[in-house]
Design a protein around this motif. Sequence first.
Motif, PDB file in Angstrom:
ATOM      1  N   HIS A  67      41.675  57.874  17.825  1.00  0.00           N
ATOM      2  CA  HIS A  67      42.354  57.180  18.919  1.00  0.00           C
ATOM      3  C   HIS A  67      43.616  57.987  19.229  1.00  0.00           C
ATOM      4  N   VAL A  68      43.677  58.616  20.392  1.00  0.00           N
ATOM      5  CA  VAL A  68      44.841  59.418  20.758  1.00  0.00           C
ATOM      6  C   VAL A  68      46.079  58.517  20.765  1.00  0.00           C
ATOM      7  N   LYS A  69      45.993  57.402  21.459  1.00  0.00           N
ATOM      8  CA  LYS A  69      47.038  56.368  21.372  1.00  0.00           C
ATOM      9  C   LYS A  69      46.540  55.437  20.284  1.00  0.00           C
ATOM     10  N   PHE A  70      47.273  55.367  19.189  1.00  0.00           N
ATOM     11  CA  PHE A  70      46.827  54.609  18.020  1.00  0.00           C
ATOM     12  C   PHE A  70      46.501  53.159  18.378  1.00  0.00           C
ATOM     13  N   ARG A  71      45.560  52.587  17.645  1.00  0.00           N
ATOM     14  CA  ARG A  71      45.207  51.175  17.857  1.00  0.00           C
ATOM     15  C   ARG A  71      46.436  50.286  17.691  1.00  0.00           C
ATOM     16  N   SER A  72      47.286  50.640  16.724  1.00  0.00           N
ATOM     17  CA  SER A  72      48.489  49.840  16.475  1.00  0.00           C
ATOM     18  C   SER A  72      49.466  49.880  17.647  1.00  0.00           C
ATOM     19  N   GLN A  73      49.299  50.860  18.531  1.00  0.00           N
ATOM     20  CA  GLN A  73      50.150  50.988  19.714  1.00  0.00           C
ATOM     21  C   GLN A  73      49.451  50.462  20.971  1.00  0.00           C
ATOM     22  N   ARG A  92      43.085  63.820   9.436  1.00  0.00           N
ATOM     23  CA  ARG A  92      44.121  63.460   8.454  1.00  0.00           C
ATOM     24  C   ARG A  92      45.468  64.037   8.862  1.00  0.00           C
ATOM     25  N   LYS A  93      45.445  65.300   9.302  1.00  0.00           N
ATOM     26  CA  LYS A  93      46.682  65.992   9.683  1.00  0.00           C
ATOM     27  C   LYS A  93      47.362  65.291  10.855  1.00  0.00           C
ATOM     28  N   ILE A  94      46.579  64.872  11.821  1.00  0.00           N
ATOM     29  CA  ILE A  94      47.144  64.254  13.024  1.00  0.00           C
ATOM     30  C   ILE A  94      47.808  62.911  12.692  1.00  0.00           C
ATOM     31  N   HIS A  95      47.326  62.242  11.634  1.00  0.00           N
ATOM     32  CA  HIS A  95      47.945  60.982  11.217  1.00  0.00           C
ATOM     33  C   HIS A  95      49.159  61.210  10.330  1.00  0.00           C
ATOM     34  N   LYS A 102      54.081  65.228  15.146  1.00  0.00           N
ATOM     35  CA  LYS A 102      54.119  66.130  16.308  1.00  0.00           C
ATOM     36  C   LYS A 102      52.723  66.447  16.836  1.00  0.00           C
ATOM     37  N   PHE A 103      51.703  66.455  15.956  1.00  0.00           N
ATOM     38  CA  PHE A 103      50.335  66.703  16.417  1.00  0.00           C
ATOM     39  C   PHE A 103      49.823  65.508  17.227  1.00  0.00           C
ATOM     40  N   ALA A 104      50.121  64.302  16.754  1.00  0.00           N
ATOM     41  CA  ALA A 104      49.714  63.103  17.500  1.00  0.00           C
ATOM     42  C   ALA A 104      50.398  63.086  18.862  1.00  0.00           C
ATOM     43  N   LYS A 105      51.685  63.386  18.876  1.00  0.00           N
ATOM     44  CA  LYS A 105      52.457  63.391  20.127  1.00  0.00           C
ATOM     45  C   LYS A 105      51.908  64.444  21.095  1.00  0.00           C
ATOM     46  N   TRP A 161      48.827  65.548  21.426  1.00  0.00           N
ATOM     47  CA  TRP A 161      47.594  65.082  22.064  1.00  0.00           C
ATOM     48  C   TRP A 161      47.853  63.924  23.023  1.00  0.00           C
ATOM     49  N   GLN A 162      48.834  63.086  22.724  1.00  0.00           N
ATOM     50  CA  GLN A 162      49.169  62.005  23.654  1.00  0.00           C
ATOM     51  C   GLN A 162      49.675  62.585  24.973  1.00  0.00           C
ATOM     52  N   GLU A 163      50.468  63.638  24.892  1.00  0.00           N
ATOM     53  CA  GLU A 163      50.978  64.284  26.113  1.00  0.00           C
ATOM     54  C   GLU A 163      49.844  64.972  26.882  1.00  0.00           C
ATOM     55  N   ILE A 164      48.937  65.637  26.173  1.00  0.00           N
ATOM     56  CA  ILE A 164      47.792  66.297  26.820  1.00  0.00           C
ATOM     57  C   ILE A 164      46.934  65.266  27.550  1.00  0.00           C
ATOM     58  N   PHE A 165      46.640  64.142  26.881  1.00  0.00           N
ATOM     59  CA  PHE A 165      45.778  63.131  27.493  1.00  0.00           C
ATOM     60  C   PHE A 165      46.481  62.421  28.649  1.00  0.00           C
ATOM     61  N   GLU A 166      47.791  62.251  28.556  1.00  0.00           N
ATOM     62  CA  GLU A 166      48.513  61.652  29.676  1.00  0.00           C
ATOM     63  C   GLU A 166      48.468  62.574  30.892  1.00  0.00           C
TER      64      GLU A 166
END
Length: 111
Positions: free
Chosen positions: A53-59, A77-80, A84-87, A89-94
């Motif tokens: 989930h690019v935008k976490f379920r908790s968000q 695992r790394k992205i969680h 900065k890796f999660a962020k 991908w969130q920017e790429i998907f936005e």
Amino acid sequence: MNEVRAVPKNPYKRRKPTRKKRNNFSREVRKQIYERDNGLCQECGSRGTEIHHVKFRSQGGRGVVTNGLLLCADCHRKIHKIRKFAKKWQEIFEDRYGSDYYKDEWDLEGD
């Protein structure tokens, strides 16, 4: 003697699925994500085995194609672990899908 009475079922169908169901990726959505990402981890290029989930379920991230990213187990695992890796991908998907990329039809009908 105790008599057990059944509670009648609610005759009305739930209009909006539960949050848990809305957050899960369906089999069809998983297939679409896998095909879109050519079966490859989008972080390192190896064989993709997990959908993130690019935008976490908790968000509030839903189980929609535009919120799913195919990753290998190591990159998942790394992205969680590394924010900065999660962020990233969130920017790429936005950029790719717009600011509502993680929402489903029930989120969008309120807008």
